[in-house]
Design a protein around this motif. Sequence first.
Motif, PDB file in Angstrom:
ATOM      1  N   LYS A 173       0.253  -1.098  -0.304  1.00 46.56           N
ATOM      2  CA  LYS A 173      -0.464   0.037  -0.093  1.00 46.56           C
ATOM      3  C   LYS A 173       0.753   1.192  -0.151  1.00 46.56           C
ATOM      4  CE  LYS A 173      -3.986  -2.183   2.026  1.00 46.56           C
ATOM      5  NZ  LYS A 173      -4.927  -2.145   3.303  1.00 46.56           N
TER       6      LYS A 173
ATOM      7  N   ILE B 161       0.922   4.176  -2.787  1.00 51.23           N
ATOM      8  CA  ILE B 161       0.357   5.514  -2.774  1.00 51.23           C
ATOM      9  C   ILE B 161       1.797   6.497  -2.919  1.00 51.23           C
ATOM     10  CG2 ILE B 161       0.033   6.909  -0.495  1.00 51.23           C
ATOM     11  CD1 ILE B 161      -1.476   5.657   1.043  1.00 51.23           C
TER      12      ILE B 161
ATOM     13  N   LEU C 255      -6.913  10.907  -6.597  1.00 53.30           N
ATOM     14  CA  LEU C 255      -7.801  10.244  -5.190  1.00 53.30           C
ATOM     15  C   LEU C 255      -8.277   9.366  -5.079  1.00 53.30           C
ATOM     16  CD1 LEU C 255      -7.410  13.463  -2.595  1.00 53.30           C
ATOM     17  CD2 LEU C 255      -6.200  12.054  -2.194  1.00 53.30           C
ATOM     18  N   ALA C 256      -8.703   9.246  -5.923  1.00 56.82           N
ATOM     19  CA  ALA C 256      -9.880   7.922  -6.530  1.00 56.82           C
ATOM     20  C   ALA C 256      -9.111   7.082  -6.948  1.00 56.82           C
ATOM     21  CB  ALA C 256     -10.993   8.390  -7.408  1.00 56.82           C
TER      22      ALA C 256
ATOM     23  N   ALA D  68      -5.903   6.109  -5.777  1.00 57.18           N
ATOM     24  CA  ALA D  68      -5.520   5.160  -4.513  1.00 57.18           C
ATOM     25  C   ALA D  68      -6.564   4.882  -3.850  1.00 57.18           C
ATOM     26  CB  ALA D  68      -4.787   6.729  -3.960  1.00 57.18           C
ATOM     27  N   TRP D  69      -7.072   5.665  -3.641  1.00 61.19           N
ATOM     28  CA  TRP D  69      -8.516   4.781  -2.682  1.00 61.19           C
ATOM     29  C   TRP D  69      -8.747   3.407  -3.759  1.00 61.19           C
ATOM     30  CZ3 TRP D  69     -13.820   2.666  -3.987  1.00 61.19           C
ATOM     31  CH2 TRP D  69     -13.689   2.465  -3.129  1.00 61.19           C
ATOM     32  N   ALA D  70      -9.393   3.261  -4.367  1.00 63.67           N
ATOM     33  CA  ALA D  70      -9.903   1.795  -5.443  1.00 63.67           C
ATOM     34  C   ALA D  70      -8.278   1.287  -5.822  1.00 63.67           C
ATOM     35  CB  ALA D  70      -9.612   2.257  -6.958  1.00 63.67           C
TER      36      ALA D  70
ATOM     37  N   LEU E  71      -6.187   0.858  -3.113  1.00 62.57           N
ATOM     38  CA  LEU E  71      -6.056   0.442  -1.366  1.00 62.57           C
ATOM     39  C   LEU E  71      -6.233  -0.764  -1.496  1.00 62.57           C
ATOM     40  CD1 LEU E  71      -4.976   4.002   0.936  1.00 62.57           C
ATOM     41  CD2 LEU E  71      -3.519   1.885  -0.112  1.00 62.57           C
ATOM     42  N   ALA E  72      -7.860  -0.282  -1.512  1.00 59.66           N
ATOM     43  CA  ALA E  72      -9.241  -1.380  -2.133  1.00 59.66           C
ATOM     44  C   ALA E  72      -9.097  -2.593  -2.135  1.00 59.66           C
ATOM     45  CB  ALA E  72     -10.517  -0.529  -2.248  1.00 59.66           C
TER      46      ALA E  72
END
Length: 222
Positions: free
Chosen positions: A5, A9, A188-189, A191-193, A195-196
């Motif tokens: 992760k 990032i 950011l989107a 990054a979130w996807a 990480l998920a």
Amino acid sequence: MTKAKWIWIGFLGILYAGFWAWYGGNGDPLTEAEGEELLSRMEQMYDLDRDEAPAGSMLRNLADMIPRDDGREFYAVNLETRKQGPEAIAAEEEYTGRVVPLLLARGSHPVFLSEPAGLMLGEYGNEIDRVAVIRYRSLRDLIDMILDPAMTDAREYKYGALEHTEVFITRPTLTFVQVRLMVGLLVLALAWAGLAVIGRLEERKSAGDSAQSVPLLGRDYA
């Protein structure tokens, strides 16, 4: 947070920092010597003398702008009167296909393109077929693009597509065109996807490792 992760990032952070540096918009102004060198190249390329160039010509206007350059981004507002017919349409498509890559290579791009829907005040709008607003990273980038041989080759298609065009340069005091913000939100989107996805993959791997560590009954009673 796991190593995978952090790597994800960090990768996106470096990617966005690279975009921010490339997109620019707050560089050093043209020096007097640099401006003189660029104008001399324009004179040679277009076989013109800036002192003899007609009023309103690009060479004359750019010569006036260079001493006032601040190195910042700006927007060129194009008021265009287009030619009609299939040949003009073909010339416009060819010109667009040639110019857009030159813009993008210099951190520049169209931000607005519109055709008139009617008049609110005055009459000059009757002569305008289209309004185009182009973001330029700097005056240096604009002149560099003008001096690009590919731009010189594209001029014939511009003249084949447009009957007349007026262009003026502006720096906005208020704008909602926030390219850096939109790209940042996209990062950011991602990054979130990402990480998920990484989290789910790690959970599956952990569950698989746990299943493999459970001893089989046959082996326990062998």
